[in-house]
Design a protein around this motif. Structure first.
Motif, mmCIF file in Angstrom:
data_model
loop_
_atom_site.group_PDB
_atom_site.id
_atom_site.type_symbol
_atom_site.label_atom_id
_atom_site.label_comp_id
_atom_site.label_asym_id
_atom_site.label_seq_id
_atom_site.Cartn_x
_atom_site.Cartn_y
_atom_site.Cartn_z
ATOM 1 N N ASP A 224 -2.548 14.538 15.017
ATOM 2 C CA ASP A 224 -1.527 14.952 14.054
ATOM 3 C C ASP A 224 -0.400 13.929 14.130
ATOM 4 O O ASP A 224 0.497 14.028 14.968
ATOM 5 N N GLU A 226 2.240 11.017 11.881
ATOM 6 C CA GLU A 226 2.873 10.657 10.614
ATOM 7 C C GLU A 226 3.484 9.273 10.719
ATOM 8 O O GLU A 226 3.985 8.869 11.764
ATOM 9 N N ARG A 227 3.392 8.530 9.619
ATOM 10 C CA ARG A 227 4.056 7.234 9.509
ATOM 11 C C ARG A 227 4.534 7.102 8.064
ATOM 12 O O ARG A 227 3.725 6.916 7.152
ATOM 13 N N GLU A 229 5.210 8.095 4.610
ATOM 14 C CA GLU A 229 4.667 9.168 3.780
ATOM 15 C C GLU A 229 3.192 9.438 4.063
ATOM 16 O O GLU A 229 2.574 10.253 3.389
ATOM 17 N N ARG A 231 0.113 10.772 6.582
ATOM 18 C CA ARG A 231 -0.137 11.698 7.682
ATOM 19 C C ARG A 231 -1.625 11.709 8.007
ATOM 20 O O ARG A 231 -2.464 11.734 7.101
#
Length: 597
Positions: A224, A226-227, A229, A231
């Motif tokens: 899980d 995020e970078r 926008e 995921r």
């Protein structure tokens, strides 16, 4: 010269169907995607003869009115594009081709009822011709039945495979869509037999494990990340939990099952130094990013996508997977080999010999028989083992924090190869060479050995390598990246590359063969991985030769030092070839071996 003419509508539909409906699984995919897009919470799929004779999909979605059903059977009619912004499509379907394409090559029965309506409507088409329509009794939702697929297109029918093969393809489609939407209940039946009945709301990880393999839940890490926008979620199998084929890699983009070369290449790159080349990871990855950053309108089958920034997507997946595995893969494959464990249950072959030792023993007068028994045992010992392969040392007091050690405290060494340790929850056996090999490799990386190995070795005379123009284009695009690994090259005309330096690790290698392999690798996977793998192979070879060998005697202090370093080192659960470095036998399993359960 033949005159240009307009093709009849039926032939146009059949031509379009050739792209959308290749086999029963293609039709099934479109129907289940329509059911998901309708907002269904329950979907039932029923197949006959692998989909060759019958495909039926029933859902409890929004349903359609009679007029909407007629419109849905026209080409390029859809409710999923409210405006012309096709780059912002948020549904699985959007082209408006599926139903009319299927109806043109099969008998299609479409029944639907809008929620709140007193009755539904039925419309039957036989190879595009409407044969029947009228009221229908069914719960709110839609039911679609496809029969006699390609019955009037013998050229296509004869290219279909056996019932078993077509069923396998249909099963794969339903599995992938079921993973994409764990919130939807999905039931699959084949020839009247229920294959699975998955309940919605059970969560992503449990559903993936239930579909792929139940043991995946204990042999995987959750993802899980995020970078910006983007995921990335899902579960990735430990490198020690692998398969011989890549069929168990499930990839999704914005909830859409895809088979994309870039994503497959990224997975391969992430596991590059943890798996043998002929083994493949088991995983389910879900990539979510803004719809305008990905083009899903590449092919009518909608299984291929194109990314606006492919390099960023690939880098995110590779780094994300590596990060997840480095935090969780100190674990090894959890279950010992079932066959090996099964052999523990068999009465040992030496039992008769043991019986002969103790047969006739006078247990009431031990002193008179001790010497004879001892001599008999020594004779038996000489018979069954030439030299002891296990050894033990005088035990020292355990450290106060011993109960907190995941790999436990060393108790001895077997065959001068395997370390036996006692943990709070079981018995741990460690392959000392495989474990130390991984530790040495990680040390080399931490010390920057990879950069030194990849340092350029300038060629005395630059070599010109002739390739076709597309191959040169691919290499030129990646030239800057390859330079970081010691391969320095530049364009030398439309169909040639000039190689000025080779990686030091590949000194004496053939530049022509290397560039040809790299160009093929880029074409297949979207970004070259082969050079990195070659460099990693050199590092792995150095680690192998610099590690503790099997057969070397270790004292207890050395064994414990190895165990503690394994607990601190990422990816220590598997060696550089993807094999487990340790296995654990729980105390419950040990007690079962002795019937204490």
């Amino acid at each position: 010269m033949p005159q240009i003419r307009r093709l009849p509508e039926t032939l146009v539909n059949r031509i379009a169907a050739g792209e959308v409906v290749e086999r029963p699984a293609s039709a099934l995919k479109e129907l289940v995607e329509n059911a998901i897009d309708s907002g269904a919470t329950r979907i039932a799929v029923s197949l006959g003869e692998g989909g060759l004779s019958r495909i039926e999909v029933t859902d409890d979605g929004c349903g359609m009115t009679a007029d909407e059903m007629a419109l849905a059977l026209e080409r390029h009619a859809t409710s999923k594009l409210p405006d012309d912004a096709i780059e912002k499509v948020a549904t699985l379907g959007f082209r408006g081709e599926a139903l009319p394409s299927i109806a043109s090559v099969a008998r299609l029965t479409l029944e639907s009822r809008v929620r709140g309506s007193e009755q539904g409507w039925r419309r039957v088409t036989d190879h595009s011709a409407v044969t029947d329509e009228g009221p229908a009794a069914l719960p709110p939702g839609t039911r679609v039945r496809v029969e006699q697929l390609f019955a009037r297109v013998p050229a296509r029918r004869k290219f279909l495979r056996t019932e078993r093969s077509e069923y396998a393809a249909c099963l794969d489609i339903v599995r992938r869509l079921a993973m994409a939407r764990p919130d939807v209940s999905i039931r699959l039946e084949h020839n009247g037999r229920t294959i699975f009945d998955l309940q919605g709301g059970e969560g992503l990880a449990p559903r993936v494990a239930m579909i792929v393999a139940r043991e995946l839940a204990d042999n995987s890490v959750a993802i899980d990340l995020e970078r910006g926008e983007m995921r990335l979620t899902g579960i990735a199998g430990l490198p020690t939990y692998n398969r011989g084929v890549a069929d168990h890699q499930y990839l999704f983009v914005n909830g859409r099952p895809v088979k994309d070369r870039l994503l497959v290449g990224a997975v391969r790159g992430a596991y590059a130094d943890m798996l043998a080349r002929d083994r493949h990871a088991v995983l389910a990855l879900f990539l979510d990013l803004p719809s305008e950053e990905v083009d899903v309108n590449v092919h009518p089958a909608k299984t291929e996508v194109r990314f606006r920034d492919a390099a960023a997507v690939r880098g995110f997946i590779v780094s994300g997977l590596r990060q997840a595995l480095s935090t969780g893969d100190r674990r090894s494959a959890q279950a010992p080999d079932a066959g090996a464990m099964g052999r523990w249950q068999v009465e040992p072959a030496i039992a008769p010999a043991l019986g002969s030792i103790f047969r006739g023993r006078d247990w009431t007068a031990p002193s008179s028989n001790v010497r004879a028994t001892s001599e008999a045992f020594r004779g038996f010992e000489a018979q069954v083992m030439d030299a002891p392969l296990g050894r033990a040392e005088q035990a020292e007091p355990d450290p106060e924090q011993a109960a907190e050690y995941p790999l436990g405290v060393a108790r001895g060494q077997i065959a001068n190869t395997y370390i036996v340790a006692e943990a709070a929850d079981g018995l741990v056996i460690v392959d000392q060479h495989a474990a130390h090999e991984r530790l040495v490799l990680e040390r080399l990386r931490a010390a920057g050995a990879g950069d030194k190995v990849a340092a350029s070795q300038a060629l005395l005379i630059p070599e010109v390598v002739e390739l076709d123009e597309p191959a040169c284009d691919r290499l030129e695009d990646q030239a800057e990246r390859f330079a970081r690994f010691g391969l320095v090259m530049e364009r030398f005309g439309p169909g040639a590359m000039l190689v000025r330096a080779m990686p030091g690790a590949l000194k004496g290698g053939d530049p022509e063969r290397l560039l040809s392999d790299l160009a093929d690798d880029i074409a297949q996977h979207g970004k070259g991985l082969l050079l990195e793998e070659k460099i990693e192979h050199v590092l792995a070879t150095m680690a192998c030769h610099g590690s503790v060998r099997a057969g070397r005697t270790l004292n207890v202090a050395e064994m414990n030092a190895l165990l503690r370093e394994m607990e601190r080192t990422p990816r220590s659960g598997q060696c550089n070839h993807g094999r487990p470095t340790w296995v654990k036998l729980s105390m419950g399993d040990v007690e079962k071996l002795f019937g204490r359960h």
